[in-house]
Write a protein that holds these residues in place. Structure first.
Motif, PDB file in Angstrom:
ATOM      1  N   ASP A  73      44.635  41.573  40.231  1.00  0.00           N
ATOM      2  CA  ASP A  73      43.516  42.462  40.546  1.00  0.00           C
ATOM      3  C   ASP A  73      43.930  43.920  40.381  1.00  0.00           C
ATOM      4  O   ASP A  73      43.165  44.740  39.888  1.00  0.00           O
ATOM      5  CB  ASP A  73      43.038  42.212  41.978  1.00  0.00           C
ATOM      6  CG  ASP A  73      41.843  43.071  42.335  1.00  0.00           C
ATOM      7  OD1 ASP A  73      40.853  43.038  41.589  1.00  0.00           O
ATOM      8  OD2 ASP A  73      41.904  43.793  43.354  1.00  0.00           O
ATOM      9  N   ARG A  74      45.168  44.237  40.779  1.00  0.00           N
ATOM     10  CA  ARG A  74      45.708  45.581  40.589  1.00  0.00           C
ATOM     11  C   ARG A  74      46.988  45.465  39.773  1.00  0.00           C
ATOM     12  O   ARG A  74      47.889  44.722  40.130  1.00  0.00           O
ATOM     13  CB  ARG A  74      46.020  46.258  41.937  1.00  0.00           C
ATOM     14  CG  ARG A  74      44.810  46.550  42.780  1.00  0.00           C
ATOM     15  CD  ARG A  74      45.216  47.162  44.118  1.00  0.00           C
ATOM     16  NE  ARG A  74      45.842  48.456  43.966  1.00  0.00           N
ATOM     17  CZ  ARG A  74      47.018  48.800  44.459  1.00  0.00           C
ATOM     18  NH1 ARG A  74      47.739  47.911  45.131  1.00  0.00           N
ATOM     19  NH2 ARG A  74      47.504  50.015  44.296  1.00  0.00           N
ATOM     20  N   ILE A  81      52.592  51.495  42.383  1.00  0.00           N
ATOM     21  CA  ILE A  81      52.036  50.552  43.360  1.00  0.00           C
ATOM     22  C   ILE A  81      53.129  49.591  43.819  1.00  0.00           C
ATOM     23  O   ILE A  81      54.174  49.459  43.187  1.00  0.00           O
ATOM     24  CB  ILE A  81      50.864  49.733  42.766  1.00  0.00           C
ATOM     25  CG1 ILE A  81      51.343  48.925  41.549  1.00  0.00           C
ATOM     26  CG2 ILE A  81      49.690  50.626  42.408  1.00  0.00           C
ATOM     27  CD1 ILE A  81      50.301  47.967  40.996  1.00  0.00           C
TER      28      ILE A  81
END
Length: 424
Positions: A57-58, A216
């Protein structure tokens, strides 16, 4: 002998008559067709199917803003990383020398600005001195002029006073011009110093970017470089080097390509079933979370006008297995509609024909009655697999379901002969 011939002839005539009656009762022979009965289903479901791949998703594709050789590669594929963690270092020599040169230029211009301020102060002092001389010469001129009016001084003395006053004014103008030039020089020095500071900030930023950090938390899902390789930056249409991909595997999606004929049937929140070749015998539930608003570019080499359009659709996989990895191929089946107690016929049974008494084509099916077909208009509903929902015919009614070539030319009232397979 003659009597025997008469009897034989009579028998032949009688046989022909009986055959004629049988043929008349059977009616004209028709084209062979496949038939099936209209049925009622408890539940009919319509699906959109498409293929794609598993993605996080990311995720972030890590590139570089500077060009250089990888001096230190600190991760390998599969490593978990944190946001801000240094993943790799590029050779910093060139970037550091540019930063040092920019810092030195800032210092030099700072010294130049100090000198310019001193010049401004000196120029202002010269202006004040020139103003004092002007005031003194003008006062002397007024005094000499008064004495000259009383004939107490000569004309030459008065002329000398006038010249002195004019000279003082000229010196004042010169001092003011020098002060203006000094002011402009200090403003120029300030601008040059601001420019040098900006260059120093840029050089420092480039030096900092020789350290590649993770944006991230996640996993190194793809590593595309090795230590010692050169990294280039993108220019115009030439992409730069992608070092690696960091994926946050907390949420997993199936990113699929849906044909343009099906995308209008999709809505956010629709349920889906995802299957993977890598995980045979198991399916994952999901829901649609994103539907592309624009068509994807056609495949390389395909004509833009001829290539079928596809749209990007994202399905969130619920309770995803921790073993799922980005890049795995998948198939998704999205539930778009559902009907209870639906009356259905095979999809190929529905055709377009001009109904009796009408010149416009209507949607309908061919119903078989006494070895003749009758075109019956129907209203269609959802499509589920190879079946389609219809209204206008009753369950149990026999309808023509094939062959396709026959259905293309079949007309209302044509005689038919249901195939043995269909009759069974």
């Amino acid at each position: 002998m003659r009597r025997r011939n008469v009897v034989v002839a009579g028998a032949v005539v009688l046989g022909l008559a009986v055959l004629a009656v049988i043929v008349a009762r059977r009616g004209p022979s028709g084209v062979e067709v496949d038939t099936t009965e209209v049925v009622r289903r408890d539940t009919l479901r319509a699906f959109v199917t498409a293929s794609g791949e598993i993605v996080a998703d990311r995720y972030a594709d890590i590139g570089s803003s500077v060009m250089g050789r990888i001096d230190d590669l600190r991760v390998k594929e599969g490593d978990r990383v944190r946001a801000g963690q240094v993943l790799a270092r590029l050779d910093p020599v060139q970037a550091r020398s540019q930063r040092d040169a920019a810092d030195a230029q800032v210092q030099a211009l700072a010294t130049e600005q100090v000198a310019a301020r001193e010049q401004v102060r000196a120029a202002k002092a010269d202006v004040e001195a020139a103003r004092a001389r002007v005031a003194e010469s003008e006062a002397n001129l007024r005094r000499v002029s008064a004495l000259f009016a009383e004939r107490l001084v000569s004309a030459s003395e008065r002329d000398t006073a006038v010249a002195a006053a004019d000279g003082a004014r000229a010196q004042l103008q010169s001092a003011q011009a020098a002060a203006a030039r000094a002011d402009e020089s200090i403003r120029t020095a300030q601008r040059r110093q601001q420019q040098a500071r900006a260059q120093a900030v840029g050089a420092g930023d480039l030096l900092a970017k020789t350290e590649i950090t993770s944006p991230i938390d996640g996993v190194v899902s793809r590593l595309q470089v090795r230590q010692g390789e050169m990294v280039v930056i993108g220019i115009q249409n030439q992409p730069g080097t992608t070092l690696m991909t960091i994926s946050d595997l907390a949420d997993i999606n199936a990113e699929i390509k849906v044909a343009e004929a099906d995308v209008m049937r999709l809505k956010l929140g629709q349920s889906a079933t995802v299957s993977l070749d890598a995980v045979p015998g198991r399916t994952f539930t999901g829901k649609v979370i994103e539907i592309g608003t624009g068509a994807l570019p056609p495949p390389a080499g395909a004509a833009a006008t001829a290539a079928a359009r596809e749209f990007r659709v994202v399905v969130r996989i619920m309770e995803a297995d921790s073993g799922l990895r980005p890049g795995l191929t998948c198939d998704a089946e999205i539930l778009t509609d559902e009907r209870k107690n639906a009356i259905v016929v095979p999809l190929q049974s529905v055709v377009l024909r001009a109904a009796e008494g009408s010149e416009t084509d209507k949607t309908g099916v061919f119903v078989v009655r006494d070895n003749l077909v009758r075109f019956v208009p129907v209203t269609t509903g959802i499509i589920g697999g190879l079946s389609i929902e219809v209204t206008g015919v009753e369950p149990g009614t026999p309808v023509v379901s094939g062959p396709f070539q026959v259905l293309r030319t079949l007309k209302d009232g044509d005689p038919v002969s249901p195939s043995s397979a269909a009759r069974r």
